[in-house]
Design a protein around this motif. Structure first.
Motif, PDB file in Angstrom:
ATOM      1  N   ARG A  25     -14.174 -51.403 -25.269  1.00 55.58           N
ATOM      2  CA  ARG A  25     -14.882 -52.117 -23.982  1.00 55.58           C
ATOM      3  C   ARG A  25     -15.656 -51.064 -23.346  1.00 55.58           C
ATOM      4  NH1 ARG A  25      -9.792 -54.760 -21.315  1.00 55.58           N
ATOM      5  NH2 ARG A  25      -9.945 -53.105 -19.624  1.00 55.58           N
ATOM      6  N   LEU A  26     -15.409 -49.801 -23.527  1.00 59.74           N
ATOM      7  CA  LEU A  26     -16.112 -48.840 -22.816  1.00 59.74           C
ATOM      8  C   LEU A  26     -17.212 -48.158 -23.632  1.00 59.74           C
ATOM      9  CD1 LEU A  26     -13.649 -46.668 -21.153  1.00 59.74           C
ATOM     10  CD2 LEU A  26     -14.912 -48.655 -20.277  1.00 59.74           C
ATOM     11  N   GLU A  27     -17.411 -48.858 -24.950  1.00 58.99           N
ATOM     12  CA  GLU A  27     -18.592 -48.565 -25.893  1.00 58.99           C
ATOM     13  C   GLU A  27     -18.548 -46.912 -26.078  1.00 58.99           C
ATOM     14  OE1 GLU A  27     -21.901 -50.273 -24.129  1.00 58.99           O
ATOM     15  OE2 GLU A  27     -21.537 -52.328 -24.689  1.00 58.99           O
ATOM     16  N   MET A  28     -17.324 -46.413 -26.330  1.00 61.54           N
ATOM     17  CA  MET A  28     -17.522 -45.006 -26.959  1.00 61.54           C
ATOM     18  C   MET A  28     -16.519 -44.916 -28.167  1.00 61.54           C
ATOM     19  SD  MET A  28     -14.909 -43.171 -24.002  1.00 61.54           S
ATOM     20  CE  MET A  28     -15.961 -43.353 -22.653  1.00 61.54           C
ATOM     21  N   SER A  29     -16.544 -44.028 -28.840  1.00 66.12           N
ATOM     22  CA  SER A  29     -15.746 -43.803 -29.936  1.00 66.12           C
ATOM     23  C   SER A  29     -14.308 -43.793 -29.804  1.00 66.12           C
ATOM     24  CB  SER A  29     -16.079 -42.716 -30.902  1.00 66.12           C
ATOM     25  OG  SER A  29     -15.945 -41.395 -30.323  1.00 66.12           O
ATOM     26  N   ARG A  30     -13.511 -43.902 -30.487  1.00 65.17           N
ATOM     27  CA  ARG A  30     -11.945 -43.773 -30.376  1.00 65.17           C
ATOM     28  C   ARG A  30     -11.579 -42.439 -30.065  1.00 65.17           C
ATOM     29  NH1 ARG A  30      -7.022 -42.849 -31.698  1.00 65.17           N
ATOM     30  NH2 ARG A  30      -5.214 -44.450 -31.415  1.00 65.17           N
ATOM     31  N   PRO A  31     -11.923 -41.425 -31.264  1.00 64.40           N
ATOM     32  CA  PRO A  31     -11.899 -39.991 -30.939  1.00 64.40           C
ATOM     33  C   PRO A  31     -12.447 -39.450 -29.586  1.00 64.40           C
ATOM     34  CG  PRO A  31     -12.674 -40.139 -32.842  1.00 64.40           C
ATOM     35  CD  PRO A  31     -12.858 -41.729 -32.155  1.00 64.40           C
ATOM     36  N   MET A  32     -13.163 -39.811 -28.818  1.00 69.31           N
ATOM     37  CA  MET A  32     -13.722 -39.525 -27.669  1.00 69.31           C
ATOM     38  C   MET A  32     -12.776 -40.198 -26.561  1.00 69.31           C
ATOM     39  SD  MET A  32     -16.004 -37.997 -25.937  1.00 69.31           S
ATOM     40  CE  MET A  32     -17.276 -37.722 -26.984  1.00 69.31           C
ATOM     41  N   VAL A  33     -12.019 -41.402 -26.772  1.00 69.32           N
ATOM     42  CA  VAL A  33     -11.222 -41.759 -25.665  1.00 69.32           C
ATOM     43  C   VAL A  33     -10.094 -40.876 -25.739  1.00 69.32           C
ATOM     44  CG1 VAL A  33      -9.412 -43.658 -25.342  1.00 69.32           C
ATOM     45  CG2 VAL A  33     -11.734 -44.312 -26.084  1.00 69.32           C
ATOM     46  N   THR A  34      -9.361 -40.318 -27.093  1.00 67.50           N
ATOM     47  CA  THR A  34      -8.447 -39.566 -27.024  1.00 67.50           C
ATOM     48  C   THR A  34      -8.656 -38.264 -26.477  1.00 67.50           C
ATOM     49  OG1 THR A  34      -7.969 -40.575 -29.426  1.00 67.50           O
ATOM     50  CG2 THR A  34      -6.987 -38.335 -28.742  1.00 67.50           C
ATOM     51  N   ARG A  35     -10.010 -37.846 -26.886  1.00 70.04           N
ATOM     52  CA  ARG A  35     -10.417 -36.333 -25.916  1.00 70.04           C
ATOM     53  C   ARG A  35     -10.174 -36.645 -24.538  1.00 70.04           C
ATOM     54  NH1 ARG A  35     -16.196 -34.547 -27.901  1.00 70.04           N
ATOM     55  NH2 ARG A  35     -15.601 -32.954 -26.511  1.00 70.04           N
ATOM     56  N   TYR A  36     -10.789 -37.596 -23.762  1.00 66.90           N
ATOM     57  CA  TYR A  36     -10.568 -37.806 -22.431  1.00 66.90           C
ATOM     58  C   TYR A  36      -9.178 -37.725 -21.960  1.00 66.90           C
ATOM     59  CZ  TYR A  36     -15.433 -38.746 -21.421  1.00 66.90           C
ATOM     60  OH  TYR A  36     -17.090 -38.374 -21.295  1.00 66.90           O
ATOM     61  N   ILE A  37      -8.223 -38.542 -22.669  1.00 65.43           N
ATOM     62  CA  ILE A  37      -6.967 -38.714 -22.369  1.00 65.43           C
ATOM     63  C   ILE A  37      -6.394 -37.061 -22.147  1.00 65.43           C
ATOM     64  CG2 ILE A  37      -4.595 -39.694 -22.931  1.00 65.43           C
ATOM     65  CD1 ILE A  37      -6.516 -41.432 -21.479  1.00 65.43           C
ATOM     66  N   GLU A  38      -6.568 -36.519 -23.408  1.00 70.16           N
ATOM     67  CA  GLU A  38      -6.084 -35.100 -23.628  1.00 70.16           C
ATOM     68  C   GLU A  38      -6.610 -34.345 -22.567  1.00 70.16           C
ATOM     69  OE1 GLU A  38      -7.165 -34.084 -27.496  1.00 70.16           O
ATOM     70  OE2 GLU A  38      -5.506 -34.765 -28.256  1.00 70.16           O
ATOM     71  N   ALA A  39      -7.914 -34.370 -21.878  1.00 67.95           N
ATOM     72  CA  ALA A  39      -8.437 -33.751 -20.878  1.00 67.95           C
ATOM     73  C   ALA A  39      -7.884 -34.053 -19.661  1.00 67.95           C
ATOM     74  CB  ALA A  39      -9.925 -34.117 -20.860  1.00 67.95           C
ATOM     75  N   MET A  40      -7.320 -35.191 -19.308  1.00 70.69           N
ATOM     76  CA  MET A  40      -6.619 -35.476 -18.306  1.00 70.69           C
ATOM     77  C   MET A  40      -5.298 -35.147 -18.112  1.00 70.69           C
ATOM     78  SD  MET A  40      -7.960 -37.906 -15.637  1.00 70.69           S
ATOM     79  CE  MET A  40      -6.614 -38.894 -15.179  1.00 70.69           C
ATOM     80  N   GLU A  41      -4.806 -34.925 -19.240  1.00 76.00           N
ATOM     81  CA  GLU A  41      -3.207 -34.325 -19.436  1.00 76.00           C
ATOM     82  C   GLU A  41      -3.309 -32.926 -19.155  1.00 76.00           C
ATOM     83  OE1 GLU A  41      -1.050 -37.672 -22.300  1.00 76.00           O
ATOM     84  OE2 GLU A  41      -2.071 -36.039 -23.195  1.00 76.00           O
ATOM     85  N   GLN A  42      -4.345 -32.311 -19.827  1.00 77.14           N
ATOM     86  CA  GLN A  42      -4.473 -30.890 -19.561  1.00 77.14           C
ATOM     87  C   GLN A  42      -4.675 -30.567 -18.203  1.00 77.14           C
ATOM     88  OE1 GLN A  42      -7.548 -29.473 -22.333  1.00 77.14           O
ATOM     89  NE2 GLN A  42      -6.180 -29.994 -24.126  1.00 77.14           N
ATOM     90  N   TRP A  43      -5.624 -31.266 -17.399  1.00 74.86           N
ATOM     91  CA  TRP A  43      -5.998 -31.127 -15.850  1.00 74.86           C
ATOM     92  C   TRP A  43      -4.680 -31.322 -15.183  1.00 74.86           C
ATOM     93  CZ3 TRP A  43     -10.809 -34.518 -16.898  1.00 74.86           C
ATOM     94  CH2 TRP A  43     -11.914 -34.034 -17.127  1.00 74.86           C
TER      95      TRP A  43
END
Length: 295
Positions: A25-43
Motif C-alpha cells: 500500500r505504501l510502495e516500500m519494501s517489507r524490510p523497510m516496514v519492519t525497520r520503521y516499526i522497530e524504530a517506533m518501538e525504540q523511540w
C-alpha cells in the motif's frame, strides 16, 4: 529515520494487519516496514505489535499509543496544509461510487474539480457493493444509504429521491396503475441484492409497503433503468438517472403522487485515516457542486 513516516507506517499496519499489505500500500519494501516499526518501538521504548506468521495485532501498550499517534499525524498534516502557500493541491485521491451515480453524476463533478485542481489525480472505482475502504485503499466512498456504516465518518453531500417509471409502450399495453397495490399484478424489476422486494411508498396522507414479484432482477440500477426503457416493466429509479428520460418522454412516471423513500448521499471516509487536504477539498466541492447543479 523519519519519525513522521514511521508513525504513518505504524498506523497503516494496524489497519491492514500485515507488514506485507502495508508494504504494498505504501510502495516500500517489507524490510523497510519492519525497520520503521522497530524504530517506533525504540523511540517509544515499548513493544507496539504482536507479530506471528499469520497476523499482526496491537499490544496493550500499542492500543494506548495508537490514538495519540493518529492525533499527532493529523496535527502534522494540518501544519503542512497551513504552511503550503501555493494553495495548489496535488497527489492522488481514490474514490469509490456506485456505477449508476458514478457515470451519471460523479464524473461530471470530478471533471470540474480537476479543472480547478489540475495537479490532483483521481482514481474512481465503480462498484455497487460496499467495499472495505482500508483494505481497498479507498480514500473516499460515495454511498447512498438510509443509515451509513457507523464505523465510517459520513458527510451528507446530496439527497437521493426516487420515482417509479415504465416505458410508454408498457403503460399503453398493460392495465392502468392507479393505486400501489395494483403493482403486484404487473411486471416489476428489482435489485437482486434484496431478498424481498418490498417497495415503501408515501403520498401526502398515507404510507404503504407493497410486496412485488420481480421476475427480472439485476445487481445494478442502470441495468434496471434500461430494462424499463425496453418495456420490461416498472422499476424504482433514482431521479438522478430517470429525470432526463422522463423529460424527453422515453419513460413515464408511474403513480407520480406516490414517492419511494428518500435516502441521503454520503461522502464516507475511514475514521482511522488522516483526512488529507485533497480529500477534504473534494468533499467540500462535491457538496457545493450538487447543491448548485441539481438533477
Amino acid at each position: 529515520m523519519d519519525k513522521l513516516t514511521a508513525a504513518k507506517v505504524f498506523v497503516d499496519v494496524t489497519q491492514s494487519g500485515s507488514f506485507t499489505a502495508t508494504a504494498d500500500r505504501l510502495e516500500m519494501s517489507r524490510p523497510m516496514v519492519t525497520r520503521y516499526i522497530e524504530a517506533m518501538e525504540q523511540w517509544l521504548d515499548i513493544r507496539l505489535l504482536h507479530r506471528t506468521t499469520r497476523k499482526v495485532t496491537l499490544t496493550s501498550a500499542g492500543e494506548r499509543c495508537l490514538k495519540d499517534v493518529e492525533l499527532w499525524l493529523e496535527q502534522a498534516d494540518g501544519l503542512v496544509a497551513m504552511s503550503d502557500t501555493s494553495e495548489q493541491l496535488s497527489g492522488i485521491v481514490r474514490v469509490a461510487a456506485s456505477m449508476s451515480f458514478g457515470f451519471s453524476q460523479l464524473i461530471p463533478a470530478i471533471h470540474h474539480f480537476m479543472r480547478i485542481h489540475p495537479k490532483v489525480h483521481i482514481d474512481i472505482d465503480l462498484q455497487d457493493s460496499v467495499a472495505d475502504l482500508t483494505q481497498s485503499q479507498i480514500d473516499l466512498a460515495i454511498r447512498i444509504a438510509a443509515n451509513p456504516d457507523p464505523s465510517l465518518i459520513g458527510k451528507p453531500i446530496a439527497m437521493c429521491q426516487s420515482v417509479l417509471v415504465a416505458s410508454p409502450e408498457y403503460v399503453a399495453s398493460n392495465d392502468k396503475i392507479t393505486e400501489p397495490n395494483q403493482l403486484t399484478k404487473h411486471s416489476c424489476l428489482g435489485n437482486k441484492n434484496f431478498q424481498r422486494h418490498l417497495w415503501h411508498l408515501t403520498n401526502a396522507k398515507q404510507q404503504l409497503s407493497v410486496d412485488v414479484d420481480c421476475k427480472l432482477t439485476a445487481n445494478e440500477t442502470t441495468a434496471l433503468l434500461y430494462a424499463s426503457i425496453c418495456g420490461a416493466g416498472v422499476s424504482v429509479q433514482p431521479t438522478y438517472l430517470a429525470n432526463k428520460y422522463i423529460e424527453n418522454g422515453t419513460l413515464l412516471p408511474v403513480l407520480p403522487e406516490w414517492k419511494p423513500d428518500d435516502m441521503t448521499i454520503y461522502a464516507l471516509y475511514s475514521s482511522r485515516k488522516n483526512l488529507s487536504a485533497n480529500v477534504r477539498a473534494l468533499i467540500d466541492f462535491l457538496q457545493s457542486y450538487f447543491k448548485e447543479n441539481p438533477w
